[in-house]
Design a protein around this motif. Structure first.
Motif, mmCIF file in Angstrom:
data_model
loop_
_atom_site.group_PDB
_atom_site.id
_atom_site.type_symbol
_atom_site.label_atom_id
_atom_site.label_comp_id
_atom_site.label_asym_id
_atom_site.label_seq_id
_atom_site.Cartn_x
_atom_site.Cartn_y
_atom_site.Cartn_z
ATOM 1 N N ASP A 126 0.846 -1.194 0.000
ATOM 2 C CA ASP A 126 0.000 0.000 0.000
ATOM 3 C C ASP A 126 0.876 1.237 0.000
ATOM 4 O O ASP A 126 2.098 1.147 0.092
ATOM 5 C CB ASP A 126 -0.920 -0.014 1.226
ATOM 6 N N THR A 144 1.022 -6.010 -9.086
ATOM 7 C CA THR A 144 1.754 -7.244 -8.781
ATOM 8 C C THR A 144 2.023 -8.083 -10.033
ATOM 9 O O THR A 144 3.018 -8.819 -10.080
ATOM 10 C CB THR A 144 0.968 -8.055 -7.731
ATOM 11 N N TYR A 179 -8.754 -11.736 -2.538
ATOM 12 C CA TYR A 179 -9.616 -11.010 -1.593
ATOM 13 C C TYR A 179 -11.059 -11.511 -1.667
ATOM 14 O O TYR A 179 -11.811 -11.082 -2.548
ATOM 15 C CB TYR A 179 -9.553 -9.502 -1.900
HETATM 16 P P1 FAD Z 1 -2.510 -6.065 -6.977
HETATM 17 O O1 FAD Z 1 -2.792 -7.461 -7.348
HETATM 18 O O2 FAD Z 1 -1.481 -5.313 -7.752
HETATM 19 O O3 FAD Z 1 -3.894 -5.273 -7.036
HETATM 20 C C1 FAD Z 1 -4.007 -3.977 -6.461
HETATM 21 C C2 FAD Z 1 -5.299 -3.332 -6.959
HETATM 22 O O4 FAD Z 1 -5.151 -2.974 -8.322
HETATM 23 C C3 FAD Z 1 -6.538 -4.231 -6.912
HETATM 24 O O5 FAD Z 1 -7.650 -3.411 -6.647
HETATM 25 C C4 FAD Z 1 -6.609 -4.828 -8.307
HETATM 26 O O6 FAD Z 1 -7.952 -5.174 -8.658
HETATM 27 C C5 FAD Z 1 -6.083 -3.674 -9.145
HETATM 28 N N1 FAD Z 1 -5.319 -4.055 -10.336
HETATM 29 C C6 FAD Z 1 -4.440 -5.075 -10.461
HETATM 30 N N2 FAD Z 1 -3.895 -5.073 -11.683
HETATM 31 C C7 FAD Z 1 -4.412 -4.002 -12.342
HETATM 32 C C8 FAD Z 1 -4.235 -3.440 -13.641
HETATM 33 N N3 FAD Z 1 -3.409 -4.009 -14.529
HETATM 34 N N4 FAD Z 1 -4.930 -2.319 -13.968
HETATM 35 C C9 FAD Z 1 -5.779 -1.724 -13.086
HETATM 36 N N5 FAD Z 1 -5.995 -2.229 -11.837
HETATM 37 C C10 FAD Z 1 -5.314 -3.344 -11.470
HETATM 38 N N6 FAD Z 1 1.197 -5.576 2.500
HETATM 39 C C11 FAD Z 1 2.441 -5.252 2.929
HETATM 40 O O7 FAD Z 1 2.822 -4.068 2.880
HETATM 41 N N7 FAD Z 1 3.314 -6.217 3.391
HETATM 42 C C12 FAD Z 1 2.971 -7.516 3.458
HETATM 43 O O8 FAD Z 1 3.777 -8.347 3.884
HETATM 44 C C13 FAD Z 1 1.656 -7.890 3.038
HETATM 45 N N8 FAD Z 1 1.256 -9.184 3.074
HETATM 46 C C14 FAD Z 1 0.003 -9.521 2.613
HETATM 47 C C15 FAD Z 1 -0.381 -10.883 2.593
HETATM 48 C C16 FAD Z 1 -1.634 -11.245 2.130
HETATM 49 C C17 FAD Z 1 -2.023 -12.704 2.096
HETATM 50 C C18 FAD Z 1 -2.561 -10.256 1.690
HETATM 51 C C19 FAD Z 1 -3.937 -10.640 1.226
HETATM 52 C C20 FAD Z 1 -2.183 -8.909 1.694
HETATM 53 C C21 FAD Z 1 -0.901 -8.529 2.147
HETATM 54 N N9 FAD Z 1 -0.478 -7.187 2.127
HETATM 55 C C22 FAD Z 1 0.781 -6.858 2.553
HETATM 56 C C23 FAD Z 1 -1.399 -6.124 1.684
HETATM 57 C C24 FAD Z 1 -1.321 -5.860 0.166
HETATM 58 O O9 FAD Z 1 -0.039 -5.376 -0.154
HETATM 59 C C25 FAD Z 1 -2.401 -4.829 -0.168
HETATM 60 O O10 FAD Z 1 -3.671 -5.394 -0.017
HETATM 61 C C26 FAD Z 1 -2.275 -4.127 -1.513
HETATM 62 O O11 FAD Z 1 -3.183 -3.016 -1.495
HETATM 63 C C27 FAD Z 1 -2.646 -4.971 -2.732
HETATM 64 O O12 FAD Z 1 -1.711 -5.903 -3.022
HETATM 65 P P2 FAD Z 1 -1.959 -6.961 -4.239
HETATM 66 O O13 FAD Z 1 -0.709 -7.702 -4.422
HETATM 67 O O14 FAD Z 1 -3.204 -7.682 -4.008
HETATM 68 O O15 FAD Z 1 -2.133 -5.898 -5.450
#
Ligand code: FAD
Length: 317
Positions: A126, A144, A179
């Protein structure tokens, strides 16, 4: 070994958990001693979170405020090495887009590979606390999916700025987040699933879910994920509630709902010990139902405090 191999070879559901690096200046040994009892349940892997920098304001004698960047919980890579060495478990570091250039990601992955890490959970992260919107580093990853692509590229010997693929390549198994109650920024579940699918098509081999307290949300999510054509294990993430304050903190922080039945029990509690007992009993009920419905692994968010998870695991595994 890879998480997917553990899952494929398992004869019964597996137990795993997540820990946080200690706050800067606190002992790693205390953390390791604290989680040792959980090793009784033979977790094949333990996740270690990553915490990006935060900005804090330091007041100078002249009254001016200086904005400085600090990491409150550094040490993810070191903890992974310590976990593998002490408990012979797979350590799964969380690797973020936020705060990393692609070059820094590559270097971090080389370090992880050299210490023997074989699995990583790829996440966007975040915005730093109080900073509003997530902004990638210049030459960093915005989502990601491209981080997963970079990791898988290294598995094929593709390094940044190298013209040709090298013969030495990594072999990471990559997990990503899912999620059940939708990511808070996604405009709809359909779009969130579309992007989840992109992460899997980029090479992610398993999904770990955000915590949830209503199993129906997980079952429904699993159905939707499968219907979207995503065919990888979906590991449910569970968090036992341990304090009354979490009733408001968890929905605010993780964008989830607490079921009324659980809330009804929690608000009757007079002490935090009562709250913890209700939280443990709820998590036991959730765990047993998830296992009965075929969850491959139950993954507990311990917040580095093992006692509640220990009591749950004792009943469930
Ligand atoms: P992404 O998959 O990149 O998605 C982020 C948002 O963008 C989503 O709304 C998705 O729908 C949207 N999106 C994705 N791709 C695109 C695209 N190409 N175009 C437009 N929109 C898009 N946070 C930390 O800081 N440290 C941690 O260690 C940590 N561990 C976690 C472990 C788990 C199991 C979970 C569920 C979360 C964790 N988090 C952690 C929180 C996480 O980093 C946040 O929830 C973050 O906001 C989203 O990460 P993501 O990898 O799901 O993002």
């Amino acid at each position: 070994m890879k998480i997917t191999e553990y899952i494929n070879q398992a004869e019964k559901p597996l137990f795993s958990f997540e820990i946080l690096p200690p706050l800067k200046g606190q002992s790693l040994n205390d953390l390791l001693v604290g989680i040792e009892p959980l090793m009784e349940f033979k977790p094949p892997f333990v996740d270690v979170t990553y915490h990006r920098e935060e900005f804090i304001y330091k007041k100078h004698p002249n009254g001016l405020l200086e904005k400085v960047s600090t990491k409150k919980r550094p040490g993810t890579v070191g903890i992974c090495a310590a976990l593998m060495n002490r408990f012979q478990v797979e350590a799964v570091p969380h690797l973020l887009c936020g705060g990393f250039t692609k070059e820094e990601t590559e270097n971090a992955l080389i370090d992880l590979n050299f210490i023997g890490v074989q699995n990583v959970l790829a996440l966007r992260g975040d915005a730093p606390k109080n900073e509003g919107k997530f902004v990638p580093e210049p030459n960093g990853h915005e989502y990601t999916t491209t981080l997963v692509e970079q990791i898988i590229g290294m598995n094929h010997g593709k390094y940044l700025h190298e013209e040709t693929e090298t013969s030495f390549h990594t072999d990471f198994c990559v997990g990503v987040a899912g999620y059940p109650e939708k990511h808070f920024e996604a405009p709809s579940m359909k779009f969130d699933l579309k992007f989840l699918k992109e992460k899997v098509e980029a090479g992610a081999e398993y999904i770990v879910t955000q915590m949830f307290f209503d199993n129906e949300k997980y079952f429904d999510f699993v159905k939707k994920v499968k219907a979207a054509g995503i065919d990888v294990p979906i590991i449910p993430g569970l968090k036992p509630i341990t304090t009354l304050g979490q009733i408001t903190m968890l929905p605010r922080t993780f964008f989830l709902d607490l079921p009324d039945d659980l809330l009804d029990e929690l608000i009757k509690c007079k002490t935090n010990a009562d709250v913890k007992q209700v939280g443990i009993e709820w998590a036991i009920k959730q765990s047993k139902e998830l296992i009965a419905n075929g969850a491959p692994v139950l993954h507990y968010y311990t917040m580095s405090k093992a006692d509640a998870t220990y009591k749950i695991a004792k009943e469930v595994f």
